[in-house]
Design an enzyme around this catalytic site. Structure first.
Site, PDB file in Angstrom:
ATOM      1  N   SER A 143      82.914  54.906  18.857  1.00  0.00           N
ATOM      2  CA  SER A 143      84.184  54.716  19.534  1.00  0.00           C
ATOM      3  C   SER A 143      84.491  55.931  20.416  1.00  0.00           C
ATOM      4  CB  SER A 143      85.272  54.469  18.480  1.00  0.00           C
ATOM      5  OG  SER A 143      86.456  54.018  19.067  1.00  0.00           O
ATOM      6  N   GLU A 229      78.417  49.186  23.919  1.00  0.00           N
ATOM      7  CA  GLU A 229      79.338  48.280  23.218  1.00  0.00           C
ATOM      8  C   GLU A 229      80.746  48.601  23.685  1.00  0.00           C
ATOM      9  OE1 GLU A 229      81.780  49.082  20.622  1.00  0.00           O
ATOM     10  OE2 GLU A 229      81.483  51.205  21.031  1.00  0.00           O
ATOM     11  N   HIS A 299      82.418  47.870  17.533  1.00  0.00           N
ATOM     12  CA  HIS A 299      83.653  47.617  16.811  1.00  0.00           C
ATOM     13  C   HIS A 299      83.580  46.251  16.129  1.00  0.00           C
ATOM     14  CE1 HIS A 299      84.771  50.801  19.593  1.00  0.00           C
ATOM     15  NE2 HIS A 299      85.810  51.050  18.803  1.00  0.00           N
TER      16      HIS A 299
END
Length: 325
Positions: A143, A229, A299
């Site tokens: 992230s 991602e 995620h």
């Protein structure tokens, strides 16, 4: 990647040496060096420290499940109080977050750090001047922490792992294997462009990496297997970011591309819009390199771990990504 939804999704589920320059030219030169050494595999008695480089987290966050996971491996996890700190939107002022990261990296008794929390702010730590000593060092995060992982690899230092401290046991077991130096199973995706290539992995959240373009911390993608991602970004915003990557020439030299999970809210799509899969294929499918979609990482669950800088084989014929040791 919306800041608060990212924070919720990425939050926890359960002595100074010579400094390495972070300037791209030097880091890229080290990336190709055969002298690079991975950190020593973790063993019983290895010490880790939790750090929060970004947005503040709930002070009541229970770290006991993570501490127990580490204890089950014989590892000792420190959870300093500053992990639960709060300064405006962050766990501490930029300079202080920078300082605690450098202290951990320079602590000879530590074997690695676990980046916990989420939101945003890791890039501000880089701007504040964080420097890594010249040693490979385990660091686990994803992230917003992708910024620190990318900067670590750009500095030529192995040990950065894109993965989560939470999730089910099967997911954690893969992370443990990487930290222990044990083999891991191939990850299965959906092949869209055939071919078999090998190269060092560069793994990141797309939004975070996009905002590092043009900075000293964005690594070379020459010959790499690029894995991306994201979360909370509608297809049109992913299109906008990938168009920037294409226009900047960043995808011209990759060996292959892999896409993990790209999740978004359905109400972000209007009638006539591209689907997410359509955008990814249209923006990445004409590069002349193997392309996989739907790798089980990012995620959500599962979020399987991958190490930056480690050589991997992308098989666009059977849809697999395999680490090479």
């Amino acid at each position: 990647m919306r800041r608060r939804s990212l924070l919720e999704l990425a939050s926890l589920a359960v002595g100074s040496g010579a400094m390495a320059s972070l300037w791209p030219g030097e880091g890229r030169a080290r990336q190709t060096s055969r002298a690079l050494q991975a950190p020593r595999p973790l063993r019983k008695g290895s010490r880790l420290r939790a750090l929060n480089p970004g947005t503040w987290m709930d002070p009541d966050t229970d770290f006991n499940p993570l501490v127990q996971r580490c204890e089950a491996q014989g590892w000792i996890l420190e959870v300093p109080e500053h992990v639960r700190g709060q300064w405006q939107w962050f766990s501490a002022p930029d300079a202080q977050r920078c300082q605690v990261i450098e202290q951990a990296w320079n602590d000879p008794t530590l074997d690695g750090v676990l980046y916990v929390g989420g939101g945003w702010g890791a890039a501000r730590v880089l701007e504040a001047g964080v420097q890594f000593p010249k040693r490979s060092f385990w660091s686990l995060g994803f992230s917003d922490s992708s910024a620190l992982l990318l900067a670590q690899w750009n500095a030529g230092l192995l040990g950065a792992i894109h993965g989560s401290t939470g999730g089910p046991e099967e997911q954690w077991s893969r992370t443990v294997s990487l930290l222990n130096g044990a083999p891991t199973a191939p990850l299965q995706g959906r092949a869209l462009r055939a071919g078999i290539v090998q190269g060092p992995l560069v793994v990141s959240n797309l939004t975070v990496a996009t905002h590092l373009i043009g900075t000293p911390w964005f690594p070379s993608l020459q010959g790499s297997v690029l894995v991306l991602e994201d979360v909370g970004e509608a297809p049109y915003r992913v299109d906008r970011m990938l168009t920037q990557w294409r226009s900047a020439g960043l995808l011209n030299s990759v060996a292959g591309v892999v896409c993990g999970r790209f999740s978004w809210k359905e109400d972000d799509i209007l009638p006539g819009d591209f689907s997410m899969a359509g955008i990814l294929e249209e923006r990445l499918g004409d590069l002349g390199v193997p392309l996989l979609l739907d790798l089980p990482l990012g995620h959500g669950l599962p979020n399987q771990s991958l190490p930056l800088g480690v050589k991997a084989q992308l098989n666009g014929n059977d849809g697999t990504l395999q680490l090479l040791r």
